[in-house]
Scaffold this active site. Structure first.
Site, mmCIF file in Angstrom:
data_model
loop_
_atom_site.group_PDB
_atom_site.id
_atom_site.type_symbol
_atom_site.label_atom_id
_atom_site.label_comp_id
_atom_site.label_asym_id
_atom_site.label_seq_id
_atom_site.Cartn_x
_atom_site.Cartn_y
_atom_site.Cartn_z
ATOM 1 C CB THR A 123 -0.897 0.003 1.252
ATOM 2 O OG1 THR A 123 -1.533 1.274 1.397
ATOM 3 C CG2 THR A 123 -0.089 -0.247 2.521
ATOM 4 C CG ASP A 124 -1.156 4.982 -0.988
ATOM 5 O OD1 ASP A 124 -1.710 4.318 -0.088
ATOM 6 O OD2 ASP A 124 -1.744 5.903 -1.600
ATOM 7 C CD GLU A 125 -3.287 3.537 4.476
ATOM 8 O OE1 GLU A 125 -3.091 3.620 5.700
ATOM 9 O OE2 GLU A 125 -4.358 3.166 3.971
ATOM 10 C CE1 TYR A 147 -2.929 -2.605 5.845
ATOM 11 C CE2 TYR A 147 -3.207 -0.272 5.360
ATOM 12 C CZ TYR A 147 -3.072 -1.579 4.931
ATOM 13 O OH TYR A 147 -3.068 -1.857 3.589
ATOM 14 C CE LYS A 151 0.436 -4.784 3.108
ATOM 15 N NZ LYS A 151 0.275 -6.204 2.646
#
Length: 339
Positions: A123-125, A147, A151
Site C-alpha cells: 500500500t501507499d500508506e 496497519y 505493511k
C-alpha cells in the site's frame, strides 16, 4: 504457470483471481484464504466453474500448510493481510501477526521451493503523509498507523528474501482501491451502503484528507504486469489518475444516491489520519501500465453493484468496527497535518 494466490477470496484478490484464470498460460490457480470477516467465497462467484481453480481454507501463518501449497506452484501473489486502518488502532497485534509473520512464512517457503515469481501486494500508506510532492519507490518508509507499519515491515521482510536468498520477490504499492464487492468498512462502500439505507455519513475533520483513487481492475492489471515483467528485488507504485479530498468523492456519492449534504456530518479526526498520500508511478508506466478506468464512470458502476446486491453487503455491515478514539491534540511535529 501454477499460481498460488493468498487472500484470493478478498476484495482485490478475488478480482485478480478472475482476471488470471482467463490467461492461457495459467494452468492452475490455488486460492489460500482464512475467510476472516473480509473474505468471502462468494466473491469468487463463477470463478468456481473453472477447472483451473482450487480453494484451500487456511492461514498464511500455518507453516506446514503454506509449505505444502508453495511446493506445488511456480508463482505466488500475496494479498492476504489485515487491511483496515481503524481496526489496527485497537487490534495491532493481529495486524503484525498476519501481515509480518504471514509474509515471512510465505517468503520462507518460496525460497526453499525455488518459486519463479513472488509478488507481495502492499500500500501507499507505508510512505506516510506528504505535504507536497510524490513518493517514488525509493522514498523513505514513514508509516504512522499500526496497519501501515505492519505493511512496511512486511515489505522489508519480503524484500530481504531477495537480498539474502535471491528469492524473486517484487513488491507493489497501490493507492486507494474501490469497486464492486469491497467490504463496507472502507469509505466508498461504507458511504454507499449508509446512503442506500437512508442513514447519515460522517467525514473526519472537514474532509480535507487527500487520497489517490484506483479502480480495482486497474490495480489487478498492474499486479499481473509485475508478476510477468517485474524485476526481482524491485518495488512498483500503482496509482490512478485521480487525487481527491475525501469531500470530493462524498459529493459524487451523494449525487449518485440522490442525497444532499444534509446527510453529512463532520466529526473530529481519528488518530493517525494522514493528511495526504501521493505516489509517483512513472516506473511501472515504462512497463506499459496505464489506468484505463475513469473515476466518475467506474464510481457509478460501483454504486450500481451495491444497489443491485443488498444481500451481499447487508450481512457484512453487521460486523461493526471497534470503538476508535478521535485524534489527540497535535504535537508540534504534527502541526498542520490535521488542520
Amino acid at each position: 504457470m501454477r499460481l498460488l494466490v493468498t487472500g484470493g477470496a478478498g476484495f482485490i484478490g478475488s478480482h485478480f483471481v478472475k482476471r488470471v484464470l482467463g490467461a492461457a498460460d495459467v494452468e492452475r490457480v490455488t486460492v489460500l484464504d482464512a475467510l476472516t470477516y473480509a473474505g468471502d467465497r462468494t466473491n469468487l462467484g463463477d470463478a468456481f466453474l473453472s477447472p483451473k481453480l482450487e480453494f484451500v481454507l487456511g492461514d498464511v501463518c500455518d507453516r506446514d500448510l503454506v509449505d505444502a501449497l508453495v511446493a506445488r506452484h511456480t508463482a505466488v501473489v500475496h494479498f492476504a493481510a489485515e487491511s483496515h486502518v481503524d481496526r489496527s488502532l485497537s487490534t495491532a497485534g493481529q495486524f503484525v501477526t498476519t501481515n509480518v509473520i504471514g509474509t515471512q512464512t510465505l517468503a520462507d517457503a518460496a525460497m526453499r521451493h525455488g518459486i519463479e515469481r513472488f509478488v507481495h501486494v502492499s500500500t501507499d500508506e507505508v510512505y506516510g503523509p506528504l505535504v507536497d510532492g510524490a513518493a517514488t519507490e525509493d522514498f523513505p518508509l514513514r508509516p504512522t498507523a499500526p496497519y501501515a507499519a505492519s505493511k512496511a515491515a512486511s515489505d522489508l521482510v519480503a524484500l530481504s528474501y531477495w537480498q539474502t536468498y535471491r528469492a524473486p520477490v517484487c513488491v507493489t504499492r497501490s493507492s486507494n482501491n474501490y469497486g464492486p464487492r469491497q467490504h463496507p468498512e472502507k469509505i466508498i462502500p461504507l458511504f454507499v451502503t449508509r446512503l442506500l439505507r437512508g442513514e447519515e455519513v460522517t467525514l473526519h475533520d472537514r474532509g480535507q484528507h487527500v487520497r489517490n483513487w484506483l479502480y480495482v481492475a486497474d490495480n489487478c492489471a498492474g499486479i499481473e504486469l509485475v508478476l510477468r515483467q517485474g524485476v526481482p528485488g524491485e518495488v512498483y507504485n500503482l496509482g490512478g489518475g485521480t487525487d481527491l479530498t475525501s469531500r470530493e468523492p462524498t459529493g459524487e456519492l451523494l449525487k449518485i444516491c440522490g442525497a444532499d449534504w444534509d446527510r453529512v456530518t463532520c466529526i473530529p479526526d481519528r488518530l493517525s489520519n494522514d493528511i495526504r498520500y501521493a505516489m509517483d508511478w512513472s516506473k511501472i508506466a515504462t512497463l506499459g501500465y496505464k489506468p484505463a478506468r475513469d473515476f466518475h464512470a467506474s464510481l457509478e458502476e460501483t454504486v450500481a453493484w451495491y444497489m443491485a446486491n443488498p444481500d451481499r453487503w447487508t450481512p457484512m455491515s453487521r460486523n461493526p468496527l471497534p470503538a476508535i478514539p478521535s485524534a489527540r491534540t497535535a504535537s508540534p511535529a504534527l502541526e498542520g497535518q490535521h488542520a
